[in-house]
Design a protein around this motif. Structure first.
Motif, PDB file in Angstrom:
ATOM      1  N   CYS A 459     -34.174  17.717  -0.861  1.00  0.00           N
ATOM      2  CA  CYS A 459     -34.940  18.887  -0.454  1.00  0.00           C
ATOM      3  C   CYS A 459     -35.792  18.538   0.753  1.00  0.00           C
ATOM      4  CB  CYS A 459     -35.815  19.412  -1.591  1.00  0.00           C
ATOM      5  SG  CYS A 459     -37.071  18.251  -2.147  1.00  0.00           S
ATOM      6  N   GLY A 460     -36.161  19.519   1.534  1.00  0.00           N
ATOM      7  CA  GLY A 460     -36.980  19.297   2.720  1.00  0.00           C
ATOM      8  C   GLY A 460     -36.926  20.516   3.626  1.00  0.00           C
ATOM      9  N   LYS A 461     -37.828  20.554   4.586  1.00  0.00           N
ATOM     10  CA  LYS A 461     -37.873  21.691   5.506  1.00  0.00           C
ATOM     11  C   LYS A 461     -36.720  21.601   6.499  1.00  0.00           C
ATOM     12  CE  LYS A 461     -41.048  19.423   8.731  1.00  0.00           C
ATOM     13  NZ  LYS A 461     -42.384  19.500   9.374  1.00  0.00           N
ATOM     14  N   PRO A 462     -36.368  22.703   7.172  1.00  0.00           N
ATOM     15  CA  PRO A 462     -35.267  22.686   8.145  1.00  0.00           C
ATOM     16  C   PRO A 462     -35.507  21.649   9.237  1.00  0.00           C
ATOM     17  CG  PRO A 462     -35.892  24.939   7.650  1.00  0.00           C
ATOM     18  CD  PRO A 462     -36.919  24.069   6.982  1.00  0.00           C
ATOM     19  N   GLY A 463     -34.448  20.881   9.529  1.00  0.00           N
ATOM     20  CA  GLY A 463     -34.530  19.872  10.564  1.00  0.00           C
ATOM     21  C   GLY A 463     -35.106  18.542  10.123  1.00  0.00           C
ATOM     22  N   SER A 464     -35.402  18.387   8.839  1.00  0.00           N
ATOM     23  CA  SER A 464     -36.012  17.137   8.358  1.00  0.00           C
ATOM     24  C   SER A 464     -34.981  16.045   8.092  1.00  0.00           C
ATOM     25  CB  SER A 464     -36.823  17.408   7.084  1.00  0.00           C
ATOM     26  OG  SER A 464     -35.985  17.923   6.062  1.00  0.00           O
ATOM     27  N   GLY A 465     -33.683  16.372   8.127  1.00  0.00           N
ATOM     28  CA  GLY A 465     -32.654  15.345   7.963  1.00  0.00           C
ATOM     29  C   GLY A 465     -31.944  15.382   6.630  1.00  0.00           C
ATOM     30  N   LYS A 466     -31.861  16.565   6.014  1.00  0.00           N
ATOM     31  CA  LYS A 466     -31.192  16.659   4.703  1.00  0.00           C
ATOM     32  C   LYS A 466     -29.709  16.332   4.832  1.00  0.00           C
ATOM     33  CE  LYS A 466     -32.373  20.922   3.910  1.00  0.00           C
ATOM     34  NZ  LYS A 466     -33.110  21.141   5.180  1.00  0.00           N
ATOM     35  N   SER A 467     -29.058  16.907   5.805  1.00  0.00           N
ATOM     36  CA  SER A 467     -27.617  16.683   5.971  1.00  0.00           C
ATOM     37  C   SER A 467     -27.330  15.229   6.303  1.00  0.00           C
ATOM     38  CB  SER A 467     -27.067  17.592   7.078  1.00  0.00           C
ATOM     39  OG  SER A 467     -27.270  18.948   6.751  1.00  0.00           O
ATOM     40  N   PHE A 468     -28.151  14.648   7.189  1.00  0.00           N
ATOM     41  CA  PHE A 468     -27.961  13.241   7.531  1.00  0.00           C
ATOM     42  C   PHE A 468     -28.131  12.357   6.297  1.00  0.00           C
ATOM     43  CE2 PHE A 468     -29.625   9.124   8.838  1.00  0.00           C
ATOM     44  CZ  PHE A 468     -28.637   8.715   9.727  1.00  0.00           C
ATOM     45  N   SER A 469     -29.101  12.694   5.437  1.00  0.00           N
ATOM     46  CA  SER A 469     -29.329  11.913   4.224  1.00  0.00           C
ATOM     47  C   SER A 469     -28.109  11.953   3.317  1.00  0.00           C
ATOM     48  CB  SER A 469     -30.567  12.441   3.503  1.00  0.00           C
ATOM     49  OG  SER A 469     -30.749  11.780   2.279  1.00  0.00           O
ATOM     50  N   VAL A 470     -27.499  13.125   3.184  1.00  0.00           N
ATOM     51  CA  VAL A 470     -26.324  13.244   2.316  1.00  0.00           C
ATOM     52  C   VAL A 470     -25.145  12.473   2.911  1.00  0.00           C
ATOM     53  CG1 VAL A 470     -24.647  14.856   1.373  1.00  0.00           C
ATOM     54  CG2 VAL A 470     -27.065  15.436   1.342  1.00  0.00           C
ATOM     55  N   LYS A 471     -24.987  12.545   4.241  1.00  0.00           N
ATOM     56  CA  LYS A 471     -23.892  11.806   4.876  1.00  0.00           C
ATOM     57  C   LYS A 471     -24.080  10.304   4.701  1.00  0.00           C
ATOM     58  CE  LYS A 471     -23.037  15.415   8.323  1.00  0.00           C
ATOM     59  NZ  LYS A 471     -23.181  15.809   9.753  1.00  0.00           N
ATOM     60  N   ARG A 472     -25.329   9.842   4.800  1.00  0.00           N
ATOM     61  CA  ARG A 472     -25.596   8.420   4.576  1.00  0.00           C
ATOM     62  C   ARG A 472     -25.271   8.036   3.136  1.00  0.00           C
ATOM     63  NH1 ARG A 472     -31.647   6.751   5.316  1.00  0.00           N
ATOM     64  NH2 ARG A 472     -31.736   7.875   3.334  1.00  0.00           N
ATOM     65  N   GLU A 473     -25.582   8.922   2.190  1.00  0.00           N
ATOM     66  CA  GLU A 473     -25.254   8.673   0.786  1.00  0.00           C
ATOM     67  C   GLU A 473     -23.750   8.558   0.591  1.00  0.00           C
ATOM     68  OE1 GLU A 473     -25.942   7.959  -3.149  1.00  0.00           O
ATOM     69  OE2 GLU A 473     -27.572   8.489  -1.789  1.00  0.00           O
ATOM     70  N   ILE A 474     -23.000   9.427   1.273  1.00  0.00           N
ATOM     71  CA  ILE A 474     -21.535   9.373   1.179  1.00  0.00           C
ATOM     72  C   ILE A 474     -21.029   8.054   1.750  1.00  0.00           C
ATOM     73  CG2 ILE A 474     -19.398  10.434   2.004  1.00  0.00           C
ATOM     74  CD1 ILE A 474     -20.867  13.125   1.945  1.00  0.00           C
ATOM     75  N   LEU A 475     -21.582   7.649   2.909  1.00  0.00           N
ATOM     76  CA  LEU A 475     -21.138   6.405   3.533  1.00  0.00           C
ATOM     77  C   LEU A 475     -21.474   5.199   2.653  1.00  0.00           C
ATOM     78  CD1 LEU A 475     -19.908   5.016   5.968  1.00  0.00           C
ATOM     79  CD2 LEU A 475     -22.169   4.987   7.032  1.00  0.00           C
ATOM     80  N   ASN A 476     -22.694   5.195   2.053  1.00  0.00           N
ATOM     81  CA  ASN A 476     -23.030   4.105   1.131  1.00  0.00           C
ATOM     82  C   ASN A 476     -22.035   4.007  -0.006  1.00  0.00           C
ATOM     83  OD1 ASN A 476     -25.359   3.301   2.488  1.00  0.00           O
ATOM     84  ND2 ASN A 476     -26.698   4.650   1.316  1.00  0.00           N
ATOM     85  N   THR A 477     -21.664   5.137  -0.565  1.00  0.00           N
ATOM     86  CA  THR A 477     -20.749   5.152  -1.717  1.00  0.00           C
ATOM     87  C   THR A 477     -19.359   4.681  -1.332  1.00  0.00           C
ATOM     88  OG1 THR A 477     -22.007   7.013  -2.617  1.00  0.00           O
ATOM     89  CG2 THR A 477     -19.866   6.580  -3.577  1.00  0.00           C
ATOM     90  N   VAL A 478     -18.866   5.158  -0.161  1.00  0.00           N
ATOM     91  CA  VAL A 478     -17.533   4.774   0.275  1.00  0.00           C
ATOM     92  C   VAL A 478     -17.435   3.267   0.527  1.00  0.00           C
ATOM     93  CG1 VAL A 478     -15.878   4.990   2.165  1.00  0.00           C
ATOM     94  CG2 VAL A 478     -16.950   7.017   1.230  1.00  0.00           C
TER      95      VAL A 478
END
Length: 482
Positions: A459-478
Motif C-alpha cells: 500500500c502507498g500513495k500514487p508514485g511511491s513505488g508500489k509497482s516497483f516493489s512488486v516487480k522486485r518481489e517477483i525478481l527475488n522469487t524467480v
C-alpha cells in the motif's frame, strides 16, 4: 527496587568442593605460559558439549532476535515475564552465561558476496547485475556486523555421559521457554562453538577449523586450531588491554547501576556500530541461602540502628533521627526480603562484561570511550579491568565459566530487565532484498517462507513505488526459487 551490593559468590552445599577445585584450576589456567593451556576448556565434542574443567560441562544455545523495543506494552511485559521465568528455572548448581556478539562481516566478503546463483532459464547477466547492486548496498552499511546471541549453561557431572542427559533436559526447557515469545532457539554444535571462541581470541582471523584435521595429525586438539600465535597482556606497557595476533582488545566490567534499571540500557550498548561482545554471567543462589543472607544483613542493620540510637541518647540528640545511608539500606533490604518471599523473585550473583577490539591502540581507545560514554548516558558505570585482562578474556568465551572476581547481587527482575534484544536485523538464508535498516544501514534480507504467514499486501500513495516493489518481489522469487 534498590540494588543489593555484594561480591562474594554463594553456592549450594553440594557445589562447594567443586567450586574450590575449579578455583585452583582457574588459577593455574590463567597463569599458564602457553596459549593452549590458557584457553578455558579441556575438551570439545562434536555435539557441542564442552568439558570446561574436570567435573564441569557446558552447552550453548543460539537464539534469534525479536522485536522488543518497538513492541506494544503488553508484548514487552510478556517478554519480560518469560525471561524472568527462564532465569528462575536454573538452580544453584548451574552457571548461566548470556552473550551478545557483534561480529564484523569479513572484508573479503563485503562487495563480493553472491546473493543469487546462476540458474537455468534465467539470464546470467541479470543475476550478475542484481548481485552487483546488492553488494553496492552492502558497502553502505554503517556497521556491517552480524549479531549472534548465545545462552550457555554449565552443570556438574562425573563424566560427559552423565552430563549429556542433564544438558539435554535444560536445552529442551530453554528452547521451549523462548518459543513462548516466538524466539527461535537451537543447540550449537562443536564447530560453531569453536567459531564463536575463535572470533574472540583471534578476531579478524579466518576460521579454518575442520574435524578432519584432528585425525590427520596425532596429538592435535581443537585448541591448536583456534589458539592465537601471539598474546601480549601488556602491550606497550599498558595493563588495561591486550594484543592477540596483531589485534588489540580490552574487556570492561559493568560495576554500577542507576537507581532504576531500564530495559534499553543494554540495548544501547549492543547497538553501537563497533565490534564488541557483551557477556552476563549469572550464578543462581539457593533460595534458602538468599533468605538467610538478607536476614543476616537486616540483623546487622538493626544492631547498627540500636548503636546509633544509644549514642544519640547519650549525647542528648533525638534518637529517632538515623543516618540517611543506614535508613535507605534497611528499606532496600526489607524490600528485597519481601520480593524473595512473596513475589517469585530469586537472587543471583551477577557479573557484566563488555569486550571490544580494534586494529590499533588509538582506535581501541576511541571505541572504549564510545562504550563508556553510552553507558554513562544510561546510568551505567563501566570500568577497566587493569591487570585482569587475562582472566577477563577467558570469561568472555561462551563456556559458562566466570574468572573475574567483580560481581554483585541482583534479583530476577533486575537481570531480566537487561534485555538482550536491540534493533532487529533480518538476514535470512535464501531470502530476498527488501531494503536497508534505518538504524544500522545493513541489508534487510527476508525469506517469506519462514514467516508465520508469507502473505502480504503493498500500500502507498500514487508514485511511491508500489509497482516497483512488486516487480522486485517477483525478481527475488524467480532468482531464489526458480
Amino acid at each position: 527496587m534498590g540494588l543489593l551490593l555484594g561480591g562474594r559468590k554463594a553456592t549450594g552445599a553440594g557445589a562447594k568442593a567443586r567450586e574450590e577445585k575449579a578455583r585452583r584450576t582457574s588459577k593455574a589456567r590463567n597463569s599458564a605460559k602457553r596459549q593452549l593451556d590458557y584457553i578455558g576448556y579441556d575438551a570439545m565434542y562434536k555435539n557441542g558439549i564442552a568439558q570446561v574443567e574436570e567435573g564441569l560441562f557446558s552447552q550453548t544455545v543460539e537464539f534469534s532476535d525479536i522485536s522488543y523495543q518497538s513492541a506494544r506494552r503488553d508484548a514487552q511485559e510478556n517478554i519480560f515475564s518469560v525471561l524472568s521465568s527462564l532465569y528462575n528455572y536454573f538452580n544453584a548448581d548451574t552457571s548461566v552465561q548470556l552473550s551478545i556478539a557483534n561480529t564484523p562481516i569479513p572484508a573479503d566478503v563485503i562487495g563480493s558476496k553472491r546473493f543469487f546463483r546462476h540458474v537455468a532459464d534465467v539470464d546470467d547477466g541479470l543475476v550478475d547485475e542484481y548481485n552487483r547492486i546488492l553488494n553496492d548496498k552492502l558497502r553502505e552499511g554503517v556497521s556491517n556486523l552480524e549479531r549472534h546471541r548465545h545462552l550457555t549453561y554449565m552443570v556438574g557431572a562425573d563424566d560427559v555421559d552423565a552430563a549429556t542427559p542433564k544438558l539435554a533436559r535444560i536445552r529442551a526447557d530453554v528452547c521451549q521457554t523462548l518459543a513462548r515469545i516466538r524466539c527461535d532457539a537451537r543447540p550449537v554444535d562443536g564447530e560453531e562453538r569453536l567459531r564463536a571462541m575463535d572470533s574472540i581470541v583471534r578476531p579478524k582471523k579466518r576460521f579454518e577449523f575442520s574435524w578432519d584435521k584432528l585425525s590427520q595429525f596425532r596429538g592435535l586438539r581443537t585448541k591448536n586450531l583456534i589458539a592465537p600465535n601471539l598474546m601480549d597482556f601488556a602491550p606497550e606497557g599498558r595493563a588495561d588491554c591486550f594484543e592477540s595476533d596483531g589485534v588489540f582488545g580490552s574487556v570492561l566490567a559493568i560495576r554500577d547501576f542507576g537507581s532504576m534499571l531500564e530495559d534499553y540500557y543494554l540495548a544501547n550498548i549492543i547497538d553501537l556500530p563497533i565490534p564488541l561482545v557483551v557477556t552476563l554471567h549469572i550464578q543462581p543462589i539457593a533460595q534458602s541461602d538468599a533468605l538467610a543472607m538478607v536476614k543476616r544483613q537486616l540483623d546487622w542493620m538493626d544492631k547498627e540502628i540500636i548503636d546509633e540510637q544509644m549514642a544519640a541518647v547519650k549525647k542528648g540528640y533525638d534518637y529517632s533521627i538515623l543516618p540517611p545511608e543506614l535508613r535507605y539500606s534497611k528499606e532496600e533490604a526489607e524490600e528485597l526480603l519481601d520480593f524473595l518471599r512473596n513475589k517469585n523473585e530469586r537472587l543471583f550473583v551477577y557479573t557484566g562484561l563488555v569486550y571490544t577490539y580494534a586494529d590499533s591502540l588509538e582506535e581501541l581507545d576511541r571505541q572504549v570511550e564510545q562504550v563508556v560514554s553510552v553507558a554513562q548516558g544510561n546510568s551505567l558505570g563501566i570500568v577497566g579491568l587493569d591487570y585482569r585482562q587475562k582472566h577477563a578474556l577467558n570469561s568472555m568465551l561462551p563456556l559458562g565459566r566466570n574468572h573475574v572476581n567483580v560481581s554483585r547481587h541482583l534479583t530476577t527482575g533486575q537481570i531480566a530487565m537487561q534485555m538482550p534484544f536491540a534493533s532487529q536485523e533480518l538476514n535470512q538464508e535464501g531470502g530476498g532484498y527488501y531494503g536497508q535498516s534505518k538504524q544500522s544501514g545493513n541489508l534487510v534480507i527476508c525469506n517469506r517462507k519462514r514467516l508465520a504467514s508469507p502473505m502480504g499486501f503493498v500500500c502507498g500513495k500514487p508514485g511511491s513505488g508500489k509497482s516497483f516493489s512488486v516487480k522486485r518481489e517477483i525478481l527475488n522469487t524467480v532468482l531464489a526459487f526458480p
